[in-house]
Design a protein around this motif. Sequence first.
Motif, PDB file in Angstrom:
ATOM      1  N   THR A   1       0.826  -1.198   0.000  1.00  0.00           N
ATOM      2  CA  THR A   1       0.000   0.000   0.000  1.00  0.00           C
ATOM      3  C   THR A   1       0.864   1.254   0.000  1.00  0.00           C
ATOM      4  N   ASN A   2       0.183   2.393  -0.004  1.00  0.00           N
ATOM      5  CA  ASN A   2       0.898   3.651   0.202  1.00  0.00           C
ATOM      6  C   ASN A   2       1.614   3.627   1.551  1.00  0.00           C
ATOM      7  N   THR A   3       2.684   4.395   1.662  1.00  0.00           N
ATOM      8  CA  THR A   3       3.457   4.417   2.907  1.00  0.00           C
ATOM      9  C   THR A   3       3.554   5.834   3.439  1.00  0.00           C
ATOM     10  N   VAL A   4       4.209   5.972   4.587  1.00  0.00           N
ATOM     11  CA  VAL A   4       4.359   7.294   5.209  1.00  0.00           C
ATOM     12  C   VAL A   4       5.178   8.237   4.345  1.00  0.00           C
ATOM     13  N   HIS A   5       5.904   7.703   3.379  1.00  0.00           N
ATOM     14  CA  HIS A   5       6.748   8.539   2.519  1.00  0.00           C
ATOM     15  C   HIS A   5       5.992   9.083   1.309  1.00  0.00           C
TER      16      HIS A   5
ATOM     17  N   LEU B   1     -10.221  -3.442   0.164  1.00  0.00           N
ATOM     18  CA  LEU B   1      -8.852  -3.717  -0.269  1.00  0.00           C
ATOM     19  C   LEU B   1      -8.184  -4.598   0.779  1.00  0.00           C
ATOM     20  N   VAL B   2      -7.332  -5.504   0.339  1.00  0.00           N
ATOM     21  CA  VAL B   2      -6.482  -6.259   1.262  1.00  0.00           C
ATOM     22  C   VAL B   2      -5.057  -6.204   0.725  1.00  0.00           C
ATOM     23  N   SER B   3      -4.085  -6.186   1.647  1.00  0.00           N
ATOM     24  CA  SER B   3      -2.681  -6.061   1.255  1.00  0.00           C
ATOM     25  C   SER B   3      -1.880  -7.235   1.793  1.00  0.00           C
ATOM     26  N   PHE B   4      -0.955  -7.727   0.995  1.00  0.00           N
ATOM     27  CA  PHE B   4      -0.145  -8.879   1.361  1.00  0.00           C
ATOM     28  C   PHE B   4       1.120  -8.485   2.129  1.00  0.00           C
ATOM     29  N   LEU B   5       1.918  -7.593   1.586  1.00  0.00           N
ATOM     30  CA  LEU B   5       3.235  -7.312   2.148  1.00  0.00           C
ATOM     31  C   LEU B   5       3.169  -6.435   3.391  1.00  0.00           C
TER      32      LEU B   5
ATOM     33  N   HIS C   1      -0.368  -3.656   9.390  1.00  0.00           N
ATOM     34  CA  HIS C   1       0.511  -4.803   9.628  1.00  0.00           C
ATOM     35  C   HIS C   1       1.847  -4.590   8.929  1.00  0.00           C
ATOM     36  N   ASN C   2       2.878  -5.222   9.512  1.00  0.00           N
ATOM     37  CA  ASN C   2       4.252  -5.046   9.030  1.00  0.00           C
ATOM     38  C   ASN C   2       4.599  -3.560   8.878  1.00  0.00           C
ATOM     39  N   ARG C   3       4.305  -2.816   9.941  1.00  0.00           N
ATOM     40  CA  ARG C   3       4.498  -1.368   9.876  1.00  0.00           C
ATOM     41  C   ARG C   3       5.963  -0.984   9.681  1.00  0.00           C
ATOM     42  N   ASP C   4       6.888  -1.825  10.150  1.00  0.00           N
ATOM     43  CA  ASP C   4       8.302  -1.504   9.945  1.00  0.00           C
ATOM     44  C   ASP C   4       8.640  -1.494   8.463  1.00  0.00           C
ATOM     45  N   VAL C   5       8.074  -2.443   7.719  1.00  0.00           N
ATOM     46  CA  VAL C   5       8.324  -2.488   6.274  1.00  0.00           C
ATOM     47  C   VAL C   5       7.628  -1.323   5.590  1.00  0.00           C
ATOM     48  N   MET C   6       6.423  -1.018   6.045  1.00  0.00           N
ATOM     49  CA  MET C   6       5.686   0.112   5.488  1.00  0.00           C
ATOM     50  C   MET C   6       6.490   1.416   5.644  1.00  0.00           C
ATOM     51  N   LYS C   7       7.166   1.569   6.784  1.00  0.00           N
ATOM     52  CA  LYS C   7       7.968   2.772   7.004  1.00  0.00           C
ATOM     53  C   LYS C   7       9.272   2.745   6.213  1.00  0.00           C
ATOM     54  N   LYS C   8       9.788   1.563   5.961  1.00  0.00           N
ATOM     55  CA  LYS C   8      11.024   1.425   5.180  1.00  0.00           C
ATOM     56  C   LYS C   8      10.786   1.686   3.695  1.00  0.00           C
TER      57      LYS C   8
ATOM     58  N   MET D   1      14.094  -8.623  -0.505  1.00  0.00           N
ATOM     59  CA  MET D   1      14.195  -7.270  -1.048  1.00  0.00           C
ATOM     60  C   MET D   1      14.719  -6.285  -0.011  1.00  0.00           C
ATOM     61  N   LEU D   2      14.369  -6.483   1.250  1.00  0.00           N
ATOM     62  CA  LEU D   2      14.900  -5.618   2.303  1.00  0.00           C
ATOM     63  C   LEU D   2      16.417  -5.763   2.394  1.00  0.00           C
TER      64      LEU D   2
END
Length: 683
Positions: A520-524, A540-544, A549-556, A658-659
Amino acid sequence: MRMHIYNFLVNRHSGIRSRYHRVHDNGGGLRKLISYVYLLCMNFGYYFLFCRFLSQPQAVEVYEEKRLSLEPESAVCDREKLNVEYFVDRLSKYDLISFDIFDTLIFRPFSEPADLFFFLGGQLERPDIRRIRMEQESLARRDALAQCGHCEVTLSHIWKRMERETGIPADSGMELEMALEMDFCYANPFMLQVFEALRRMGKKMIVVSDMYLPRDFLEALLEKNGYGGIEKLYVSCEYGKSKADGALFELIKGEYPGTTVIHVGDNEHSDKKMAKKNGFESLFYPNVNRMAVLLRPYDMSPVIGGAYRGIVNNHLYQGNMSYSREYEYGFVYGGLFVLGYCQFIHEYCVNEKIDRLLFLSRDGDILKQVYDQLYPEDETSYVYWSRAAAVKLMAEFDRYDYFRRYLYHKVNQGVTVGEVLRSMELETVVRPAFGLSDELTDRNVGMLKELLLERFDTICAVYREQRRAAKAYFERELAGAARAAAVDIGWAGSGALSLSYLVEQVWRMPCKVTGVVAGTNTVHSGEPDASEFFLQRGKLVSFLFSQAHNRDVMKKHDPNKDYNVYWELLLSSASRQFLGFQCGAGSHGKSCHLEKGTGIYLEDGREAMLRFGREDANQEGIREIQKGILDFVFDYREHFETVPYMLRISGRDACAPMLAAAGQKERYLRAMAERFTLEKGIS
């Protein structure tokens, strides 16, 4: 007394405790011995050298930093002379050829041999079996050293200790462990070719292994995997002698006097140093997991992480094959993601009773290929849809998004007014007073918007014709469906949401459409909360990742650093860009080569047409990425076909490769993206 000492040395300071357990836990005898020395050194440092920092836990890096090479990983095989012809030529010069078994002739689909014990615990339905099994093996070797003067133990010795400590019957435990080894182990494709070539020459071959498994089992395992015709199998646990101490090589040398012998194996000490020390020549075969240990991510769940690393390392480093950078991008970074995403999509469809799955072009190309392999019984369609088409068809209902994407996202980007109008298909409808060759800037964008608003009814009429063709197209694609899901990469989910709005609110079709996105869209992003309500509602549903959920990845994940582009590259397609719909001239009309008839005719006799643009650059590279993904999926399924829960790959695990690749300020990812010409935003 023992607990008092333990509490004083280990538990008194959390920093010392965490450092000690990081070394001590999940380790064998040598590692445990090192951990005790490390513990004493830390206490000495704290109390006598005043190293007070040791009382504080070590900071744990949130993301792993990997120093990835810009050349293909598999290129190392050429440097190490890992090709079949070279090995056969070297080995064929000797009278007797000796092979190691595990990590040489035989692979496991794991990065650590002990990962098999996860499955052992699962079959036994007991927690922590992996650690207990490793611990009891270490203790059994300690007992053997005390009683027999060597550390060699049999599987029976280990399981007698297991039975005493856990209550699990030794016979059933041994039988289950050997059954798992038989199921998971497979022939190293490289060594199998070498072995078969030598066998055709009539060469005499033996197998030598430091192993606790019984000889008859290992013979059956080798036979099953194509290594028939072995003269003799030497197993350390049956002789009380090992390669590691050289005694097993000494025994073999005595049984083959006057014979030239060469040994092949993956262990620097046992298979190389000790072989040479005892009069054998040695041909070293690098351990595939050790070669890649600094490149693979370990910030993953243990079961999926071990399987992922094992599959990738075995494939890339076995030898005799070099792959392109694009292929490895797909195999290493895209395969686990696509596999996990497809399972996520399927589970969503089952839970929500979805009866039609729409994979939106072009991100849906490779997703549909993999999904159809995994779930051939599901009803799927590859449908033509794009941000460019969606924004135009929705202009009448969402003019804010229309202007934002076509105008404001292109301000000060070196795009001319004429190029903007052409992308909107309005070059014959709108004639601005300022020059078409002028760059769209923050100074003239307002004037252009006002001009477009003045003619908005005319603009809507242009797009209304396109919407008629789109309606006819989706009436066919959704015929008979009551609940459909549209699958896309992301990020605001606008592709799926716009299609849902048109189907349900504008065209009034009897079908509910929800959206499934990778991320999804992120804080950036400029609009971080744009789709949050739809995610909360379940539209809508999101996988990654998402904000839930997985807020650390969302912020990265930072679109400003082209993270969207790197993920979209994994799902790239060799097909042309989809520009939109149009009403054609009917069955006798003439269309250019960038248009495609649908075979759907409107009431006025005109055909619904699909309009396409150019192909992306590096078409061969795109096909290589897709091939890498398909090969990973094939390998993974082949090795875990009997354990379907291994397809349950979390979004966090799917992100991990990918991280890791994003380290060094995205150096590797930027170099990969430079090999392609990728559109950012809508065309």
